[in-house]
Design a protein around this motif. Structure first.
Motif, PDB file in Angstrom:
ATOM      1  N   GLY A   1       0.831  -1.195   0.000  1.00 49.11           N
ATOM      2  CA  GLY A   1       0.000   0.000   0.000  1.00 49.11           C
ATOM      3  C   GLY A   1       0.863   1.240   0.000  1.00 49.11           C
ATOM      4  N   TYR A   2       0.330   2.319   0.575  1.00 53.29           N
ATOM      5  CA  TYR A   2       1.057   3.578   0.619  1.00 53.29           C
ATOM      6  C   TYR A   2       0.527   4.446   1.739  1.00 53.29           C
ATOM      7  CZ  TYR A   2      -2.966   4.929  -2.259  1.00 53.29           C
ATOM      8  OH  TYR A   2      -4.230   5.128  -2.741  1.00 53.29           O
ATOM      9  N   HIS A   3       1.314   5.463   2.083  1.00 41.44           N
ATOM     10  CA  HIS A   3       0.968   6.417   3.120  1.00 41.44           C
ATOM     11  C   HIS A   3       0.858   7.794   2.484  1.00 41.44           C
ATOM     12  CE1 HIS A   3       0.897   8.637   6.817  1.00 41.44           C
ATOM     13  NE2 HIS A   3       2.120   9.108   6.683  1.00 41.44           N
ATOM     14  N   VAL A   4      -0.216   8.501   2.771  1.00 38.78           N
ATOM     15  CA  VAL A   4      -0.354   9.883   2.304  1.00 38.78           C
ATOM     16  C   VAL A   4       0.469  10.728   3.261  1.00 38.78           C
ATOM     17  CG1 VAL A   4      -1.940  11.769   1.775  1.00 38.78           C
ATOM     18  CG2 VAL A   4      -2.676   9.403   1.425  1.00 38.78           C
ATOM     19  N   THR A   5       1.655  11.148   2.809  1.00 44.38           N
ATOM     20  CA  THR A   5       2.561  11.898   3.669  1.00 44.38           C
ATOM     21  C   THR A   5       2.194  13.371   3.745  1.00 44.38           C
ATOM     22  OG1 THR A   5       4.110  12.225   1.844  1.00 44.38           O
ATOM     23  CG2 THR A   5       4.482  10.306   3.287  1.00 44.38           C
ATOM     24  N   GLN A   6       1.557  13.877   2.683  1.00 49.64           N
ATOM     25  CA  GLN A   6       1.109  15.274   2.678  1.00 49.64           C
ATOM     26  C   GLN A   6      -0.149  15.380   1.819  1.00 49.64           C
ATOM     27  OE1 GLN A   6       4.106  18.063   1.527  1.00 49.64           O
ATOM     28  NE2 GLN A   6       2.725  19.802   1.675  1.00 49.64           N
ATOM     29  N   PRO A   7      -1.317  15.358   2.460  1.00 51.47           N
ATOM     30  CA  PRO A   7      -2.546  15.482   1.678  1.00 51.47           C
ATOM     31  C   PRO A   7      -2.667  16.876   1.076  1.00 51.47           C
ATOM     32  CG  PRO A   7      -3.040  15.459   4.024  1.00 51.47           C
ATOM     33  CD  PRO A   7      -1.570  15.236   3.885  1.00 51.47           C
ATOM     34  N   CYS A   8      -3.249  16.954  -0.107  1.00 51.85           N
ATOM     35  CA  CYS A   8      -3.450  18.261  -0.744  1.00 51.85           C
ATOM     36  C   CYS A   8      -4.722  18.909  -0.192  1.00 51.85           C
ATOM     37  CB  CYS A   8      -3.519  18.114  -2.266  1.00 51.85           C
ATOM     38  SG  CYS A   8      -4.996  17.292  -2.891  1.00 51.85           S
ATOM     39  N   ASP A   9      -4.854  20.200  -0.406  1.00 54.78           N
ATOM     40  CA  ASP A   9      -6.019  20.936   0.089  1.00 54.78           C
ATOM     41  C   ASP A   9      -7.320  20.397  -0.489  1.00 54.78           C
ATOM     42  OD1 ASP A   9      -4.416  22.563   1.643  1.00 54.78           O
ATOM     43  OD2 ASP A   9      -4.325  24.176   0.156  1.00 54.78           O
ATOM     44  N   THR A  10      -7.306  20.027  -1.772  1.00 52.98           N
ATOM     45  CA  THR A  10      -8.518  19.508  -2.414  1.00 52.98           C
ATOM     46  C   THR A  10      -9.022  18.273  -1.696  1.00 52.98           C
ATOM     47  OG1 THR A  10      -7.768  20.375  -4.544  1.00 52.98           O
ATOM     48  CG2 THR A  10      -9.476  18.667  -4.600  1.00 52.98           C
ATOM     49  N   CYS A  11      -8.117  17.348  -1.379  1.00 53.95           N
ATOM     50  CA  CYS A  11      -8.527  16.111  -0.707  1.00 53.95           C
ATOM     51  C   CYS A  11      -8.919  16.349   0.748  1.00 53.95           C
ATOM     52  CB  CYS A  11      -7.430  15.064  -0.818  1.00 53.95           C
ATOM     53  SG  CYS A  11      -7.249  14.431  -2.506  1.00 53.95           S
TER      54      CYS A  11
END
Length: 177
Positions: A105-115
């Protein structure tokens, strides 16, 4: 170890509410209180990866099913470098099983503002359904555990070690692929 996906995955927050607190009954958004809590294992080596999994769908492509969790799993390792997804500006990094080394899988290390502004469950650890096996987690009364019944993450981690061990010892072996 298989190579990482050739094209970056879209942002990986599951559809849900932008909830930012501990996951226990009073604080879990009503949309998620009746979702089943999953125990996730590596499909390649059957290592238990997570005991607080949730079945989810990708925000960037709702045809993609995956699993997510609200706590950093102890049986995976971040690998390689962050990369930006193709559907948004989230930065993600692949995670591999510590036992067999396969990317799971993966880790969202820095979500964007849109998400962050979209309907999401606040989980940033994602697992690919083709790399993970899922079992329903049972509560103390041997009933299927729902997210609305989970204690806070910190208390759940301390209480769940014995339950996870009993589950691992009692589960039937999966057929070899």
């Amino acid at each position: 170890m298989p190579s990482p996906p050739t094209s970056p995955l879209p942002s990986a927050t599951a559809l849900a509410s932008p909830f930012r607190g501990p996951s226990h009954s009073p604080s879990v958004h009503p949309q998620f209180r009746n979702k089943v809590v999953c125990i996730l294992t590596c499909r390649h080596c059957q290592t238990a990866i997570c005991h607080r999994g949730m079945k989810a769908i990708l925000l960037g492509d709702t045809r993609v099913e995956l699993y997510s969790t609200d706590t950093p799993p102890s049986q995976v390792q971040l690998v390689d470098k962050d990369y930006v997804t193709r559907n948004c500006r989230c930065k993600i990094r692949d995670v591999a099983c510590l036992t067999c080394g396969n990317i799971v899988g993966y880790h969202v290390t820095q979500p964007c503002d849109t998400c962050l502004e979209a309907c999401n469950n606040g989980h940033f650890w994602m697992f690919l359904s083709q790399e993970i096996s899922c079992s329903e987690r049972l509560g103390k009364n041997s009933q299927i555990l729902l997210w609305g019944q989970l204690p806070p993450k910190e208390k759940d981690a301390a209480e769940n070690h014995n339950d996870l061990y009993r589950w691992l010892v009692s589960r039937p072996a999966e057929p070899s692929r």
